[in-house]
Structure formats: C-alpha cells, structure tokens
Design a protein around this motif. Structure first.
Motif, PDB file in Angstrom:
ATOM      1  N   PHE A   1       0.788  -1.222  -0.060  1.00 59.77           N
ATOM      2  CA  PHE A   1       0.034   0.008  -0.006  1.00 59.77           C
ATOM      3  C   PHE A   1       0.942   1.040   0.100  1.00 59.77           C
ATOM      4  N   TRP A   2       1.937   1.087   0.800  1.00 62.33           N
ATOM      5  CA  TRP A   2       2.802   2.427   0.841  1.00 62.33           C
ATOM      6  C   TRP A   2       3.492   2.471  -0.432  1.00 62.33           C
ATOM      7  N   PHE A   3       4.002   1.447  -1.282  1.00 60.25           N
ATOM      8  CA  PHE A   3       4.639   1.499  -2.514  1.00 60.25           C
ATOM      9  C   PHE A   3       3.509   2.268  -3.508  1.00 60.25           C
ATOM     10  N   SER A   4       2.239   1.838  -3.552  1.00 61.19           N
ATOM     11  CA  SER A   4       1.514   2.253  -4.191  1.00 61.19           C
ATOM     12  C   SER A   4       1.224   3.593  -4.152  1.00 61.19           C
ATOM     13  N   ALA A   5       0.906   4.104  -2.941  1.00 63.55           N
ATOM     14  CA  ALA A   5       0.979   5.465  -2.627  1.00 63.55           C
ATOM     15  C   ALA A   5       2.252   6.220  -2.924  1.00 63.55           C
ATOM     16  N   LEU A   6       3.611   5.712  -3.041  1.00 67.32           N
ATOM     17  CA  LEU A   6       4.520   6.368  -3.660  1.00 67.32           C
ATOM     18  C   LEU A   6       4.690   6.597  -5.203  1.00 67.32           C
ATOM     19  N   LEU A   7       4.293   5.354  -5.701  1.00 69.61           N
ATOM     20  CA  LEU A   7       4.034   5.706  -7.160  1.00 69.61           C
ATOM     21  C   LEU A   7       3.125   6.751  -7.661  1.00 69.61           C
ATOM     22  N   TYR A   8       1.870   6.855  -7.062  1.00 66.57           N
ATOM     23  CA  TYR A   8       1.114   7.792  -7.183  1.00 66.57           C
ATOM     24  C   TYR A   8       1.693   9.270  -6.912  1.00 66.57           C
TER      25      TYR A   8
ATOM     26  N   LYS B   1      -7.972   4.666  -7.313  1.00 61.85           N
ATOM     27  CA  LYS B   1      -7.904   3.524  -8.053  1.00 61.85           C
ATOM     28  C   LYS B   1      -6.535   2.912  -7.474  1.00 61.85           C
ATOM     29  N   TYR B   2      -5.517   3.659  -7.274  1.00 61.62           N
ATOM     30  CA  TYR B   2      -4.130   3.074  -6.844  1.00 61.62           C
ATOM     31  C   TYR B   2      -4.274   2.318  -5.627  1.00 61.62           C
ATOM     32  N   ALA B   3      -4.963   2.672  -4.693  1.00 63.74           N
ATOM     33  CA  ALA B   3      -5.361   1.984  -3.441  1.00 63.74           C
ATOM     34  C   ALA B   3      -5.917   0.526  -3.860  1.00 63.74           C
ATOM     35  N   MET B   4      -6.834   0.877  -4.878  1.00 68.25           N
ATOM     36  CA  MET B   4      -7.671  -0.569  -5.029  1.00 68.25           C
ATOM     37  C   MET B   4      -6.930  -1.416  -5.800  1.00 68.25           C
ATOM     38  N   VAL B   5      -5.770  -1.176  -6.683  1.00 70.37           N
ATOM     39  CA  VAL B   5      -5.018  -2.144  -7.388  1.00 70.37           C
ATOM     40  C   VAL B   5      -4.010  -2.835  -6.410  1.00 70.37           C
ATOM     41  N   ALA B   6      -3.508  -1.944  -5.452  1.00 69.19           N
ATOM     42  CA  ALA B   6      -2.861  -2.274  -4.490  1.00 69.19           C
ATOM     43  C   ALA B   6      -3.622  -3.360  -3.625  1.00 69.19           C
ATOM     44  N   SER B   7      -4.974  -3.322  -3.171  1.00 68.24           N
ATOM     45  CA  SER B   7      -5.496  -4.109  -2.550  1.00 68.24           C
ATOM     46  C   SER B   7      -5.650  -5.318  -3.400  1.00 68.24           C
TER      47      SER B   7
ATOM     48  N   GLY C   1       0.153  -7.177   8.200  1.00 68.41           N
ATOM     49  CA  GLY C   1       1.203  -6.598   9.176  1.00 68.41           C
ATOM     50  C   GLY C   1       0.607  -5.306   9.714  1.00 68.41           C
ATOM     51  N   ASP C   2       1.095  -4.832  10.847  1.00 69.24           N
ATOM     52  CA  ASP C   2       0.655  -3.074  10.937  1.00 69.24           C
ATOM     53  C   ASP C   2       0.980  -2.190   9.775  1.00 69.24           C
ATOM     54  N   VAL C   3       2.074  -2.619   9.111  1.00 75.61           N
ATOM     55  CA  VAL C   3       2.393  -1.560   8.100  1.00 75.61           C
ATOM     56  C   VAL C   3       1.287  -1.575   6.929  1.00 75.61           C
ATOM     57  N   GLY C   4       0.703  -2.630   6.963  1.00 76.78           N
ATOM     58  CA  GLY C   4      -0.284  -2.605   5.657  1.00 76.78           C
ATOM     59  C   GLY C   4      -1.685  -2.141   6.414  1.00 76.78           C
ATOM     60  N   SER C   5      -2.165  -2.596   7.491  1.00 73.11           N
ATOM     61  CA  SER C   5      -3.551  -2.206   7.893  1.00 73.11           C
ATOM     62  C   SER C   5      -3.545  -0.640   8.322  1.00 73.11           C
ATOM     63  N   ILE C   6      -2.438  -0.469   8.880  1.00 76.09           N
ATOM     64  CA  ILE C   6      -2.340   0.976   9.360  1.00 76.09           C
ATOM     65  C   ILE C   6      -2.058   1.988   8.245  1.00 76.09           C
ATOM     66  N   ALA C   7      -1.306   1.710   7.134  1.00 76.97           N
ATOM     67  CA  ALA C   7      -1.305   2.582   6.019  1.00 76.97           C
ATOM     68  C   ALA C   7      -2.463   2.683   5.307  1.00 76.97           C
ATOM     69  N   ILE C   8      -3.347   1.639   4.729  1.00 75.66           N
ATOM     70  CA  ILE C   8      -4.398   1.802   4.086  1.00 75.66           C
ATOM     71  C   ILE C   8      -5.425   2.521   4.949  1.00 75.66           C
ATOM     72  N   ALA C   9      -5.399   2.251   6.282  1.00 74.56           N
ATOM     73  CA  ALA C   9      -6.416   2.966   7.068  1.00 74.56           C
ATOM     74  C   ALA C   9      -6.152   4.492   7.112  1.00 74.56           C
ATOM     75  N   PHE C  10      -5.011   4.928   7.035  1.00 72.51           N
ATOM     76  CA  PHE C  10      -4.697   6.236   6.709  1.00 72.51           C
ATOM     77  C   PHE C  10      -5.107   6.901   5.665  1.00 72.51           C
ATOM     78  N   TRP C  11      -4.875   6.178   4.516  1.00 73.50           N
ATOM     79  CA  TRP C  11      -5.399   6.501   3.353  1.00 73.50           C
ATOM     80  C   TRP C  11      -6.888   6.795   3.194  1.00 73.50           C
TER      81      TRP C  11
END
Length: 322
Positions: free
Chosen positions: A49-56, A169-175, A192-202
């Motif tokens: 999810f973070w990498f998808s945010a980075l690419l956007y 849509k970038y978040a959806m593709v990552a999902s 992991g926490d890195v995934g659930s918390i990052a997408i929650a923040f998004w």
C-alpha cells in the motif's frame, strides 16, 4: 486501463521482491494462543500500500505532499513495530503527527474550533487502530478495503467530486495485488501493521476530505462494520476488566473463525459484503433522509448482529475470558 495494468505488474514485482527480503531477514508472524492462524507466515505484505502511494505521489507531487509524508511516517513506525515491538506511546505519537499533517493540508487548524479538532483526532486515531485490530484473518483487510474504496469511487464519480479518482484506484489496485497473495486457504503473507495502518490512513484521508466537501458526517458509515465491531469489543473487554492493549480472540470475526471453524475467506467476504451493502444504503439515503436517522438505521442493526456473539459463545460453551 493500461496505467493500472502497468501499476499492477509493478506492484506484483515489488511484492515478490519483498518476499525475498522478508524471508532473508525472518520477518514472520508466529502463531500464538490468540492467533487465528496456525502456521508461520511472512508478515508485512501490506507494505504494498505504501509503494502504491509512492508511485502515485511521484506522478502527483503537487497534490499529495502532506498525505505522502503522513503515510510514510505511519508506515515506517508500523513496519518497525512488525519487526521489533514498539511502545504504544511511540506509535500513537507518530499517528498524531501524521494526522496533524493531513489536518494542516485540509486547513482544519484554521477553520475548526479546538474542541472540534480534538474530536476529529480521537475519531481518526480510533479508526486507524480499529482497522489494525480487525486485520486478523485471511482476506479481511484487502476485501474490506476494496468495499470502502469502491464506495468512495462511486461517490467521487456520481455524487460529489472530492479527489482525483486515480488516487482511489491506486489503493484498489494495491488491494487486489495483496489479495492475490493473502486471500487463500494458506496465505502467502499477512498485511502486518504496516499494511493495515497505512491503508487505514489512506481511507481516513479520503473520508475526511469527503466529509469536509459535503459537510456531512454520514460518510463515516463507510467504516461502520469495523467501527461497531471494534468499539463493542473494547466495551466488552472493559466490562471483563481485561487489558484492551493485549491480544485477544473476542471480535465477532474471531469467534466465527476460531470457535465455529468457518473458513476465514467466507468470514472476510461476509464482512466486506455487509459493509458494501451498508455503503449502498447510505448512498441511496443521502440527502433524502436526515443523517441522524441514517446513523440509527445502520448502527442499531449492526449492534444487534454483534450482540449475537454472546449467544454464539454461550451456545458453544466458551469462556468469555478466553
């Protein structure tokens, strides 16, 4: 369409590379008495999810500067926590700082009274942790995220433009990429926490933007299923005089998965479809029924569904302290 296909391929490659890193540095999730899984599994796959945010962000630097700093901070501290446990004070402090960044980005500090800021802080922190609490079985984070993002995308397209549709849509593709590895009988990885918390923040960033644009709190119901389960479970544990920061198996999805042995994927699908149905109802009733009435229509039945957990526990002869 080509853009999202390329994004999917890139994220797939990143995920496969991460597996090698996680395996090399032993970033794993070991099951314990409170776990809903029984085998050692790679942890931190939600880093996608973070990498998808980075690419956007690389393509839209001018639009999402503060959001990207915020999601980077929560992702870093969460990934660190996945590898080596951190104190709650450090994690919460970073969450507060990251949320402050999106508040600043949306000019909330200049347009909202201090008591309003405090309330929004409490809700945002609560939702981030609720999303993290609910990440416990295969597929639930990815499917639930898709249901929320689909709802937000529909509102953004058909009802009220509040953000760049590509951002959603970038978040959806990552999902979808994450689900490819996680939505299995034997998951290849956990978020992991890195995934659930990052997408929650998004998601919080998007929901908050929508609330500000429409001046309606009704969009919080896009997170109603997680919210009711998390809040009711906390209240239940406080009643039992348990430490709410310790791991447990008292969420409804945990009772269904662990005690009644319903397949994780079915329980995860049930949660996602229930939320999608609620979101559709909210969209249909928006501006036709008072917000307070919509909240009651949604929340009360969910509380009743959650309360069925006590019947299930008694029927199974389980101890509520388990």
């Amino acid at each position: 369409m080509m853009e999202y296909t390329i994004l999917g391929v890139v994220l797939m490659i990143i995920m496969l590379l991460y597996f090698k890193v996680a395996d090399r540095f032993n970033i794993i999730d070991k099951p314990n008495l409170r776990s809903s899984h029984t085998e050692i599994t790679l942890r931190g796959g939600g880093i996608i999810f973070w990498f998808s945010a980075l690419l956007y962000f690389v393509q839209h630097v001018q639009n999402n500067y503060f959001f990207f700093i915020g999601i980077t901070l929560v992702s870093l501290v969460s990934f660190w926590d996945d590898i080596q446990s951190l104190s709650n004070k450090i994690r919460i402090s970073i969450h507060f700082l990251s949320i402050a960044l999106i508040f600043y980005d949306m000019n909330l500090f200049n347009t909202m009274p201090i008591w309003g800021i405090i309330i929004v802080y409490i809700i945002a922190i609560g939702l981030i942790n609720a999303y993290n609490f609910m990440d416990g079985i295969n597929g639930i984070t990815g499917l639930y995220t898709l249901s929320v993002m689909l709802s937000l995308l529909y509102v953004n397209t058909k009802i009220q433009l509040f953000t760049d549709g590509t951002f959603i849509k970038y978040a959806m593709v990552a999902s979808l990429i994450f689900l490819f590895f996680n939505y299995r009988k034997k998951a290849k990885c956990f978020a992991g926490d890195v995934g659930s918390i990052a997408i929650a923040f998004w998601i919080i960033y998007l929901v908050l933007k929508l609330i500000l644009v429409t001046e309606s709190l009704i969009w919080l119901l896009f997170l109603a299923v997680y919210g009711v389960d998390a809040v009711c479970t906390i209240l239940h544990r406080l009643y039992l005089k348990q430490n709410i920061f310790e791991a447990h198996r008292l969420h409804l999805y945990q009772v269904l998965s662990n005690e009644f042995k319903i397949q994780h994927r079915l329980v995860a699908l049930f949660y996602a479809l229930t939320q999608l149905g609620i979101s559709c109802l909210v969209i249909i009733l928006y501006q036709k029924v008072q917000d307070t009435v919509i909240f009651l229509i949604v929340i009360l039945p969910l509380i009743c569904i959650y309360s069925s957990k006590f019947y299930l526990i008694n029927k199974k002869g389980l101890s509520v302290n388990a």
